[in-house]
Design an enzyme around this catalytic site. Sequence first.
Site, PDB file in Angstrom:
ATOM      1  N   GLY A  12       0.772  -1.245   0.000  1.00 22.45           N
ATOM      2  CA  GLY A  12       0.000   0.000   0.000  1.00 22.45           C
ATOM      3  C   GLY A  12       0.799   1.288   0.000  1.00 22.45           C
ATOM      4  O   GLY A  12       0.261   2.341   0.335  1.00 22.45           O
ATOM      5  N   SER A  13       2.081   1.228  -0.391  1.00 23.77           N
ATOM      6  CA  SER A  13       2.832   2.486  -0.357  1.00 23.77           C
ATOM      7  C   SER A  13       2.379   3.441  -1.458  1.00 23.77           C
ATOM      8  O   SER A  13       2.359   4.657  -1.260  1.00 23.77           O
ATOM      9  CB  SER A  13       4.336   2.239  -0.408  1.00 23.77           C
ATOM     10  N   ASN A  14       1.985   2.906  -2.610  1.00 23.28           N
ATOM     11  CA  ASN A  14       1.437   3.791  -3.656  1.00 23.28           C
ATOM     12  C   ASN A  14       0.085   4.345  -3.233  1.00 23.28           C
ATOM     13  O   ASN A  14      -0.210   5.519  -3.468  1.00 23.28           O
ATOM     14  CB  ASN A  14       1.299   3.037  -4.982  1.00 23.28           C
ATOM     15  N   LYS A  71     -14.714 -14.711 -10.547  1.00 25.57           N
ATOM     16  CA  LYS A  71     -14.119 -13.399 -10.866  1.00 25.57           C
ATOM     17  C   LYS A  71     -15.225 -12.362 -11.116  1.00 25.57           C
ATOM     18  O   LYS A  71     -15.149 -11.223 -10.651  1.00 25.57           O
ATOM     19  CB  LYS A  71     -13.227 -13.552 -12.100  1.00 25.57           C
ATOM     20  N   MET A  96      -3.218  -6.683  -7.781  1.00 31.45           N
ATOM     21  CA  MET A  96      -2.615  -7.824  -8.469  1.00 31.45           C
ATOM     22  C   MET A  96      -3.586  -8.670  -9.293  1.00 31.45           C
ATOM     23  O   MET A  96      -3.318  -9.834  -9.548  1.00 31.45           O
ATOM     24  CB  MET A  96      -1.851  -8.696  -7.463  1.00 31.45           C
ATOM     25  N   ARG A  97      -4.700  -8.098  -9.697  1.00 35.06           N
ATOM     26  CA  ARG A  97      -5.646  -8.850 -10.538  1.00 35.06           C
ATOM     27  C   ARG A  97      -5.887  -8.117 -11.841  1.00 35.06           C
ATOM     28  O   ARG A  97      -5.861  -6.883 -11.874  1.00 35.06           O
ATOM     29  CB  ARG A  97      -6.989  -9.020  -9.827  1.00 35.06           C
ATOM     30  N   HIS A 121       2.973   0.805 -13.260  1.00 35.62           N
ATOM     31  CA  HIS A 121       3.676  -0.443 -13.529  1.00 35.62           C
ATOM     32  C   HIS A 121       5.184  -0.248 -13.338  1.00 35.62           C
ATOM     33  O   HIS A 121       5.754   0.732 -13.825  1.00 35.62           O
ATOM     34  CB  HIS A 121       3.384  -0.917 -14.955  1.00 35.62           C
TER      35      HIS A 121
HETATM   36  C1  GRF Z   1       4.677  -1.485  -6.931  1.00 31.63           C
HETATM   37  O1  GRF Z   1       6.010  -1.641  -7.322  1.00 31.63           O
HETATM   38  C2  GRF Z   1       3.758  -1.480  -8.124  1.00 31.63           C
HETATM   39  O2  GRF Z   1       4.294  -0.838  -9.225  1.00 31.63           O
HETATM   40  C3  GRF Z   1       3.623  -2.955  -8.389  1.00 31.63           C
HETATM   41  O3  GRF Z   1       3.526  -3.548  -7.118  1.00 31.63           O
HETATM   42  C4  GRF Z   1       4.180  -2.705  -6.173  1.00 31.63           C
HETATM   43  C5  GRF Z   1       3.166  -2.342  -5.128  1.00 31.63           C
HETATM   44  O4  GRF Z   1       3.721  -1.664  -4.050  1.00 31.63           O
HETATM   45  N1  GRF Z   1       2.509  -3.250  -9.257  1.00 31.63           N
HETATM   46  P1  GRF Z   1       2.806  -0.916  -3.009  1.00 31.63           P
HETATM   47  O5  GRF Z   1       1.735  -1.913  -2.566  1.00 31.63           O
HETATM   48  O6  GRF Z   1       2.175   0.255  -3.676  1.00 31.63           O
HETATM   49  O7  GRF Z   1       3.701  -0.525  -1.887  1.00 31.63           O
END
Ligand code: GRF
Length: 222
Positions: A12-14, A71, A96-97, A121
Amino acid sequence: MKRIGILASGRGSNAENICKYIQRFPEELQLVAVVTDTPGAQVVPRLGQWGVSVEEIPFQREGFASYIDAKKNHEQKILKTLQHHQVEWVCLAGYMRILSRGFLQEFYCKELAVSKVVNIHPSLLPSFPGRKGYEEAFAYGVKIYGVTLHLVDAGVDTGPILFQESLQREENDTWEDFQGRGLAAEYKVYQKFLEVLRKGELSLRKENDGGKFFVLASSKSI
Ligand code: GRF
């Protein structure tokens, strides 16, 4: 006012970066829904710190005749939440889906001729699509790598590119250096996108009729 939703699966850092940015501009942006498919994922406490609750909608396979049915059901539940909160733009942040065409269609914008769903990405697409962008780029030994923010289509990391940031692999880079620099670029690029969005400067243009589909964001804030 742009109403934004986030889908995230893990750390969840993004998602946190997006949330922090949005909270700086309450007049223009609002984070109205955050959903995770992974109960207990780090994104939950991470956004909790910022007063944002994360709805957990786990994927359930049992009780469905096929994976496709499971799904569909999962996506319907997510959609219901996003629609309930009137989400206009969906930001994928380590989700991740692969989203189905039907789901994306729900966010289709006729005017732009794209779905209002974006993803970050960890590679310079079209190189290294899939789950392991940094790992594969690092192992391959590329000197230039980077990150891509793109619109989402029904393929795997194939949607039109909005922003990219390239990075240099330094001679003595450890894996941690390499990946850490990438993550910092991800945050920066997502902020660029949100900036363009909040200023109403996102202008998309189709080029090469019948050929490859290019989407250009306004160059102003790049
Ligand atoms: C990030 O590197 C994103 O680009 C990839 O998975 C990672 C997720 O990191 N798809 P976070 O959960 O946002 O910390």
